[in-house]
Each structure stands twice: as structure tokens, then as C-alpha cells.
Design an enzyme around this catalytic site. Structure first.
Site, mmCIF file in Angstrom:
data_model
loop_
_atom_site.group_PDB
_atom_site.id
_atom_site.type_symbol
_atom_site.label_atom_id
_atom_site.label_comp_id
_atom_site.label_asym_id
_atom_site.label_seq_id
_atom_site.Cartn_x
_atom_site.Cartn_y
_atom_site.Cartn_z
ATOM 1 C CG HIS A 186 -15.120 29.247 -13.533
ATOM 2 N ND1 HIS A 186 -15.243 27.980 -13.355
ATOM 3 C CD2 HIS A 186 -14.132 29.361 -14.199
ATOM 4 C CE1 HIS A 186 -14.166 27.576 -13.355
ATOM 5 N NE2 HIS A 186 -13.132 28.209 -14.052
ATOM 6 C CD GLU A 205 -20.598 28.051 -12.275
ATOM 7 O OE1 GLU A 205 -20.468 26.670 -12.309
ATOM 8 O OE2 GLU A 205 -19.652 28.903 -12.956
ATOM 9 C CB CYS A 261 -15.391 23.812 -10.586
ATOM 10 S SG CYS A 261 -15.135 25.410 -10.353
ATOM 11 C CB CYS A 290 -18.253 27.844 -9.204
ATOM 12 S SG CYS A 290 -17.267 28.524 -10.595
#
Length: 156
Positions: free
Chosen positions: A56, A58, A86, A89
Site C-alpha cells: 500500500h 503508506e 486501512c 496501514c
């Protein structure tokens, strides 16, 4: 809410990362990590191209920032993300001791910073992240809508 000009500048940089993701047919989410008004980490979603569910925006930005700082502690750093983080993260942001989180749009399906959960400001942890949302909201939503319309069109 009106934010300082620097905040818009850094969120715009996160939007540029999201556009890179869109160009690579990834969910268009981008992130930048800032330390003392300097971007020290950048990332965009790369789960499809890397075949990695943890890739992801992040997570990639945290890895880059930690490498720059030569430390896993990023407690003097802020992160700018185009979509609400999410659970995974948010957990990583808490572990990294990120100071402030700025994001564009809420994620009603997976969001862990206000939508489904608010892990970032949970009082049970030894660290809390200050949250700000809505910066470049329409721009972020437009990128996401464009991506998902393209996905639907390819299926039909």
C-alpha cells in the site's frame, strides 16, 4: 476547515503519487511522509505490480522515510495520504509513531481512521496520531471514481 499552504502542497504531492498508481492500473492512492517541511518518503499503491498485499502507498512511504531517517521511529513526521488508511496501514503508522495524519477522503469499506474504526486516536495505545481529513477531497474521489469506472468498463 482551512489549512496552512504547506499542508495543501504536501497533499498535492500525495495526489501526484496517486496519479502514478492510476497510470500503472493500481488503485490510485498516494502518500508522502514529511519531516521538518521536507518530503522524506513517497509511495503509491503497488499491490498488483508487486503481487504483494502489503504494498500500500503508506507502507511504501514508511519504508522510504525510515530508510531516510535511519530509524523506524518517525515520531517527528507527518503523513499525507489520498485515502483513509486501512487497519494494516494504521497499525504501521502507529508502530512508526507518526505524529499527524492528513488524508483526503474516507474509505467506508476499509477505513481505520474514522470510517469503520478510529485506531489512530484510540486511547488504549501508547501512541496517538492526530487526524485531519478532507484536503483535496474532490480530486482524490475523482481519481478513485475514474479507476473503478475503468475497471467496470473492462469487465463489460
Amino acid at each position: 476547515m482551512i489549512f496552512d499552504e504547506q499542508i495543501y502542497k504536501f497533499m498535492f504531492a500525495a495526489l501526484q503519487e496517486a496519479e502514478l498508481a492510476l497510470e500503472k492500473n493500481e488503485v490510485p492512492v498516494g502518500a508522502v511522509i514529511v519531516h521538518k517541511n521536507k518530503i522524506i518518503g513517497r509511495g503509491f499503491n503497488q499491490t498488483e505490480s508487486l503481487k504483494d498485499p502489503t504494498a500500500h502507498a503508506e507502507m511504501i512511504a514508511i519504508t522510504a522515510a525510515s530508510s531516510y531517517m535511519k530509524d523506524w521511529r518517525l515520531n517527528e513526521c507527518d503523513i499525507y495520504v489520498t485515502l483513509e488508511p486501512c487497519i494494516m496501514c494504521t497499525g504501521a503508522l502507529l508502530a512508526a509513531r507518526i505524529n499527524k495524519l492528513y488524508f483526503s477522503t474516507f474509505d467506508p469499506k476499509y477505513g481505520a481512521c474514522g470510517s469503520l474504526y478510529n485506531l489512530a486516536e484510540e486511547k488504549k495505545y501508547n501512541h496517538k496520531i492526530e487526524i485531519f481529513s478532507g484536503i483535496y477531497l474532490s480530486e482524490s474521489e475523482a481519481l478513485l471514481k475514474r479507476f473503478f469506472v475503468n475497471i467496470r468498463n473492462k469487465r463489460n
